[in-house]
Design a protein around this motif. Structure first.
Motif, PDB file in Angstrom:
ATOM      1  N   PHE A 181     -14.717  82.543 -16.459  1.00  0.00           N
ATOM      2  CA  PHE A 181     -15.086  83.867 -15.965  1.00  0.00           C
ATOM      3  C   PHE A 181     -16.507  83.882 -15.424  1.00  0.00           C
ATOM      4  O   PHE A 181     -16.793  84.479 -14.378  1.00  0.00           O
ATOM      5  N   ASP A 182     -17.444  83.240 -16.134  1.00  0.00           N
ATOM      6  CA  ASP A 182     -18.824  83.183 -15.659  1.00  0.00           C
ATOM      7  C   ASP A 182     -18.916  82.431 -14.335  1.00  0.00           C
ATOM      8  O   ASP A 182     -19.666  82.808 -13.435  1.00  0.00           O
ATOM      9  N   ALA A 183     -18.145  81.347 -14.218  1.00  0.00           N
ATOM     10  CA  ALA A 183     -18.154  80.577 -12.971  1.00  0.00           C
ATOM     11  C   ALA A 183     -17.579  81.403 -11.825  1.00  0.00           C
ATOM     12  O   ALA A 183     -18.082  81.367 -10.693  1.00  0.00           O
ATOM     13  N   LEU A 184     -16.544  82.181 -12.101  1.00  0.00           N
ATOM     14  CA  LEU A 184     -15.958  83.031 -11.063  1.00  0.00           C
ATOM     15  C   LEU A 184     -16.944  84.107 -10.628  1.00  0.00           C
ATOM     16  O   LEU A 184     -17.085  84.406  -9.436  1.00  0.00           O
ATOM     17  N   HIS A 185     -17.656  84.691 -11.593  1.00  0.00           N
ATOM     18  CA  HIS A 185     -18.683  85.687 -11.273  1.00  0.00           C
ATOM     19  C   HIS A 185     -19.772  85.066 -10.400  1.00  0.00           C
ATOM     20  O   HIS A 185     -20.210  85.664  -9.404  1.00  0.00           O
ATOM     21  N   ALA A 186     -20.219  83.865 -10.780  1.00  0.00           N
ATOM     22  CA  ALA A 186     -21.271  83.213 -10.007  1.00  0.00           C
ATOM     23  C   ALA A 186     -20.799  82.890  -8.597  1.00  0.00           C
ATOM     24  O   ALA A 186     -21.562  82.993  -7.632  1.00  0.00           O
ATOM     25  N   LEU A 187     -19.550  82.502  -8.451  1.00  0.00           N
ATOM     26  CA  LEU A 187     -19.023  82.165  -7.129  1.00  0.00           C
ATOM     27  C   LEU A 187     -19.140  83.356  -6.181  1.00  0.00           C
ATOM     28  O   LEU A 187     -19.477  83.192  -4.999  1.00  0.00           O
ATOM     29  N   PHE A 188     -18.867  84.567  -6.685  1.00  0.00           N
ATOM     30  CA  PHE A 188     -18.870  85.734  -5.815  1.00  0.00           C
ATOM     31  C   PHE A 188     -20.216  86.442  -5.742  1.00  0.00           C
ATOM     32  O   PHE A 188     -20.515  87.101  -4.738  1.00  0.00           O
ATOM     33  N   PHE A 189     -21.057  86.308  -6.789  1.00  0.00           N
ATOM     34  CA  PHE A 189     -22.244  87.149  -6.837  1.00  0.00           C
ATOM     35  C   PHE A 189     -23.552  86.384  -7.010  1.00  0.00           C
ATOM     36  O   PHE A 189     -24.604  87.002  -7.043  1.00  0.00           O
ATOM     37  N   GLU A 190     -23.530  85.065  -7.147  1.00  0.00           N
ATOM     38  CA  GLU A 190     -24.759  84.281  -7.233  1.00  0.00           C
ATOM     39  C   GLU A 190     -24.932  83.481  -5.952  1.00  0.00           C
ATOM     40  O   GLU A 190     -24.045  82.727  -5.560  1.00  0.00           O
TER      41      GLU A 190
END
Length: 338
Positions: A43-52
């Motif tokens: 989940f953290d990696a998915l968040h980073a993919l879209f928002f980092e």
């Protein structure tokens, strides 16, 4: 936007490895695994993919890096009204961002890829996509810093998360009491009774038992197909080898080389045959010479024997001649005496 797969490389516990979740279909997908399996990491990696941003070195991106220090990479396939796309990002070491279509054609990269992602998300955490990130408290990926803009953004994200959690909590409260809960429990019990016995065993001729039987049948078929696939793989490998040999035989340059080698081999064979003939002739001559030498030695031995006998005869004759000359003188003496 619909998520279809996500792949992590060198992300936290997956250092030096690639971890993938694929086959994500429509509807609700539940990821159920024991603690420390890596669910939050996905989940953290998915968040980073879209928002980092891919060039970010903030705590959010750095938190994805494993202890080995490798550069974390995240990729996801998504469906949009325009079709399927693949998004890839790498942080810290040689940062990069790319967007490709279903054919693998590059659509955007670096800052253009970030802009493309922003348009696909359409609204960031404040919009419906924010529901994806409502989990166990804060993510550790919120904006850092003490500036007024960063504080304002952090407060906005926290307020959005609180509003979403309040809405979800209200719906849970409404559902877990009164007739709604009784109706839900009744439907669950009814559905369970079609599948299992009171002891939670598969009910005969029920869907659960049928699913188990089908699974066993599919496992048997899978084993059979795996054996056939292995045999076919071996046959294909043999066919590829035969095809390479056929192509090598039909190659003009290879054919010319074979003809040259054949001619050289024939010439060498002829030379060897001639040499063998000369060797055979020499051996015959040596044999004849050996026979002649044997005959000569035999004749020489015979001559030596004859010479020895002749010498003995001559010596004997010489001795006999001296005896005959002495006798007449004796008779003459006797005559004189008389």
């Amino acid at each position: 936007m619909k998520l279809r797969s996500i792949a992590l490389t060198n992300v936290r516990r997956f250092a030096g490895r690639r971890a993938t979740l694929d086959g994500i279909g429509d509807g609700i997908t539940v990821l159920a695994e024991p603690n420390e399996f890596g669910k939050s990491t996905f989940f953290d990696a998915l968040h980073a993919l879209f928002f980092e941003r891919h060039r970010s070195r903030a705590r959010g991106a750095a938190s994805l890096q494993p202890h080995t220090g490798a550069a974390p990479e995240v990729a996801a396939e998504i469906d949009l009204p325009e079709g399927r796309f693949r998004i890839e990002k790498r942080w810290l070491g040689r940062p990069a961002a790319r967007v490709m279509d279903a054919t693998g054609r590059l659509i955007a990269q670096e800052d253009e890829a970030e802009a493309w992602i922003d348009r696909a998300v359409s609204g960031g955490l404040a919009g419906p996509s924010g529901l994806l990130w409502v989990r166990q408290g804060l993510l550790g990926l919120e904006p850092e810093g003490s500036s007024a803009a960063e504080k304002s953004e952090r407060e906005r994200l926290l307020a959005t998360r609180r509003d979403l959690m309040s809405s979800v909590a209200g719906e849970i409260d409404m559902l877990t009491g009164g007739r709604r809960m009784d109706a839900v429990l009744a439907r669950v019990a009814e559905g369970l009774s079609c599948l299992a016995t009171d002891r939670l065993r598969p009910k005969a001729k029920g869907q659960w038992a049928a699913a188990i039987e089908e699974a066993e049948s599919l496992e048997t078929r899978e084993a059979d197909l795996a054996a056939r696939a292995s045999a076919l793989s071996g046959a294909l490998s043999s066919r590829r080898d035969a095809e390479r040999q056929r192509q090598a035989l039909e190659d003009p340059d290879a054919e010319a080389a074979r003809q040259t080698a054949l001619a050289e081999a024939r010439a060498a064979h002829a030379a060897a045959a001639a040499h063998a003939g000369r060797v055979a002739q020499a051996r015959q001559e040596v044999r004849l010479a050996e026979l002649a030498a044997t005959a000569a030695a035999r004749d020489l031995a015979a001559l030596e024997t004859q010479a020895q006998r002749l010498g003995e005869a001559a010596a004997s004759h010489a001795r006999g001649g001296r005896g005959d000359a002495a006798r007449p003188r004796g008779r003459d003496l006797r005559a004189r005496r008389r």
